[in-house]
Design an enzyme around this catalytic site. Structure first.
Site, PDB file in Angstrom:
ATOM      1  N   ASP A 197      39.263  42.398  50.359  1.00 61.41           N
ATOM      2  CA  ASP A 197      37.839  42.075  50.201  1.00 61.41           C
ATOM      3  C   ASP A 197      37.057  43.258  49.638  1.00 61.41           C
ATOM      4  OD1 ASP A 197      36.687  39.612  50.693  1.00 61.41           O
ATOM      5  OD2 ASP A 197      36.736  39.843  52.865  1.00 61.41           O
TER       6      ASP A 197
ATOM      7  N   GLU B 198      32.156  37.959  47.196  1.00 64.81           N
ATOM      8  CA  GLU B 198      31.290  36.832  47.535  1.00 64.81           C
ATOM      9  C   GLU B 198      30.231  36.654  46.461  1.00 64.81           C
ATOM     10  OE1 GLU B 198      29.672  37.269  51.492  1.00 64.81           O
ATOM     11  OE2 GLU B 198      31.649  37.606  52.362  1.00 64.81           O
TER      12      GLU B 198
ATOM     13  N   GLU C 258      34.012  28.507  51.831  1.00 69.79           N
ATOM     14  CA  GLU C 258      33.863  28.629  53.283  1.00 69.79           C
ATOM     15  C   GLU C 258      32.766  27.699  53.795  1.00 69.79           C
ATOM     16  OE1 GLU C 258      33.723  32.640  54.717  1.00 69.79           O
ATOM     17  OE2 GLU C 258      33.245  32.023  56.758  1.00 69.79           O
TER      18      GLU C 258
ATOM     19  N   LYS D  27      38.655  40.195  46.358  1.00 69.85           N
ATOM     20  CA  LYS D  27      37.796  39.015  46.601  1.00 69.85           C
ATOM     21  C   LYS D  27      36.358  39.484  46.713  1.00 69.85           C
ATOM     22  CE  LYS D  27      37.678  36.713  50.768  1.00 69.85           C
ATOM     23  NZ  LYS D  27      36.266  36.858  51.199  1.00 69.85           N
TER      24      LYS D  27
ATOM     25  N   ASP E  34      36.918  41.391  55.093  1.00 69.98           N
ATOM     26  CA  ASP E  34      35.918  42.246  55.749  1.00 69.98           C
ATOM     27  C   ASP E  34      35.556  41.675  57.119  1.00 69.98           C
ATOM     28  OD1 ASP E  34      34.442  40.102  54.871  1.00 69.98           O
ATOM     29  OD2 ASP E  34      32.940  41.284  53.780  1.00 69.98           O
ATOM     30  N   SER E  35      36.179  40.549  57.487  1.00 68.13           N
ATOM     31  CA  SER E  35      36.097  40.056  58.868  1.00 68.13           C
ATOM     32  C   SER E  35      36.624  41.116  59.830  1.00 68.13           C
ATOM     33  CB  SER E  35      36.892  38.752  59.023  1.00 68.13           C
ATOM     34  OG  SER E  35      38.201  38.904  58.518  1.00 68.13           O
TER      35      SER E  35
HETATM   36  O1  KIV Z   1      36.767  38.308  55.571  1.00 62.66           O
HETATM   37  C1  KIV Z   1      37.448  37.285  55.763  1.00 62.66           C
HETATM   38  O2  KIV Z   1      38.314  37.254  56.630  1.00 62.66           O
HETATM   39  C2  KIV Z   1      37.168  36.131  54.946  1.00 62.66           C
HETATM   40  C3  KIV Z   1      37.536  34.758  55.430  1.00 62.66           C
HETATM   41  C4  KIV Z   1      37.084  33.738  54.506  1.00 62.66           C
HETATM   42  C5  KIV Z   1      38.936  34.512  55.678  1.00 62.66           C
HETATM   43  O3  KIV Z   1      36.598  36.274  53.903  1.00 62.66           O
END
Ligand code: KIV
Length: 276
Positions: free
Chosen positions: A95, A126, A193, A124, A56-57
Site C-alpha cells: 500500500d 486509493e 471496498e 496500491k 496500511d490496515s
Molecule cells: O489496507 C488494507 O488492508 C486494505 C484492505 C482493502 C484489504 O487496503
C-alpha cells in the site's frame, strides 16, 4: 535469469500479473489476504493465497491506531521486507500510505522505494479520477498499480466514518466510469471496498483487469480480507463482510485454507456478508 525468477525453489511458479489476468479470463476466483510479517507470510503462502497485500490496515491491526492515516512509507517498507523474505508463490502488493502520492513525482519516488527496498511487485493507491495522472505516470514507468475505489479508509475523516459507498445511482455510475478511466490510465488491478453487490458486479463486467473485492459482493474476480479479521484476532466489532474462519478450526493455517477454498468455490462471501 528468467528461470531463477520462475522457479525460486518451489513447486509452482510464482503468481504474476499475467497469472491474475488469466484467472479472471478463466473464471477462477483470486484468493487474497493481507500479511504484515514473515511468519504469517509463510503461512498464507503455504495455504495457497494468490495475492498478499501489505496493507496500511497495519496501522490499525499492528500499530493500534484507530485509522490508517498515521502509517508512513517507512512502516510499509519495513513490513513489506518482512513479508517478502518468506513469500514464495503469492503476488506481493504494498500500500501507498496517506499523503505519499500527492503528485506524480512523489508517487513515483515512493513507489520505487516500496519496490526496490520493500520488494513489492505492485503498489496500491486509493482514489478515483483525482489519481489518473499519477496512475498514468506510474504506468509509464512500468510500476504495476492496483487502484482502490469505494470506501477509501485514508479519507475516513473527510467521509465521516467507515461506511458503504456507491448506493446513490449517480455515484455508482461515477464509480463505474472512474474505474474504466483508471484501467485506461494503466491500472493493472482494481480493488473495491464496501459497495453494493450490483455495483461490484457492474464494475467487474465492464473491466478487463481483475477486480478484487472486500465487502463488494460475490461477482468480483477475487476476494481479500484483513488477515487478523478473518482469524478473529482483531479486537472489537468487525465489519459485516468479515467471516470468522477460525470457527471450526484449531490452527490458523486451516482457517486460511478454508478461506481460500471458500473464495475459490464461491461459498464466501455469502449473502450475510454483502451490501445491497
Ligand atoms: O489496507 C488494507 O488492508 C486494505 C484492505 C482493502 C484489504 O487496503
Amino acid at each position: 535469469m528468467y528461470t531463477q525468477l520462475e522457479q525460486r525453489g518451489m513447486l509452482e511458479p510464482p503468481v504474476n500479473v499475467a497469472t491474475l489476468r488469466k484467472m479472471k479470463a478463466e473464471g477462477e476466483k483470486i484468493a487474497c489476504l493481507t500479511a504484515y510479517d514473515a511468519s504469517f507470510a509463510l503461512l498464507v503462502d503455504a495455504a495457497g493465497a494468490d495475492l498478499v497485500l501489505v496493507g496500511d490496515s497495519l496501522g490499525m491491526v499492528i500499530q493500534g491506531y484507530d485509522t490508517t492515516v498515521p502509517v508512513t512509507v517507512s512502516d510499509i517498507i519495513y513490513h513489506t521486507k518482512c513479508v517478502k523474505r518468506l513469500l514464495r508463490r503469492a503476488f506481493l502488493v504494498a500500500d501507498m500510505p496517506f499523503m505519499s502520492y500527492t503528485n506524480p513525482q512523489q508517487a513515483l519516488e515512493n513507489a520505487v522505494m516500496l519496490m526496490q527496498e520493500g520488494g513489492a511487485m505492485m503498489i496500491k493507491l486509493e482514489g478515483g479520477d483525482g489519481q489518473l495522472e499519477i496512475v498514468e505516470h506510474l504506468a509509464r514507468h512500468d510500476i504495476p498499480v492496483c487502484a482502490h475505489l469505494g470506501l477509501k479508509p485514508q479519507s475516513v475523516h473527510k467521509i465521516g466514518g467507515f461506511r458503504v459507498q456507491g448506493r446513490d445511482p449517480k455515484l455508482a455510475q461515477q464509480m463505474i466510469d472512474s474505474s474504466k478511466r483508471l484501467q485506461n490510465a494503466g491500472a493493472d488491478i482494481l480493488l473495491l471496498e464496501c459497495i453494493p453487490n450490483e455495483l461490484g458486479a457492474a464494475v467487474t463486467k465492464s473491466l478487463e483487469v481483475p477486480v478484487i473485492g472486500i465487502g463488494a459482493g460475490p461477482s468480483v474476480d477475487g476476494q481479500i480480507l484483513v488477515l487478523y479479521d478473518m482469524l478473529d484476532i482483531t479486537k472489537g466489532k468487525t465489519p459485516k463482510f468479515v467471516r470468522n474462519f477460525m470457527l471450526g478450526h484449531d490452527a490458523p493455517i486451516d482457517a486460511v485454507r478454508s478461506y481460500i477454498a471458500a473464495v475459490k468455490d464461491c461459498s464466501y462471501p455469502a449473502p450475510e456478508h454483502c451490501f445491497s
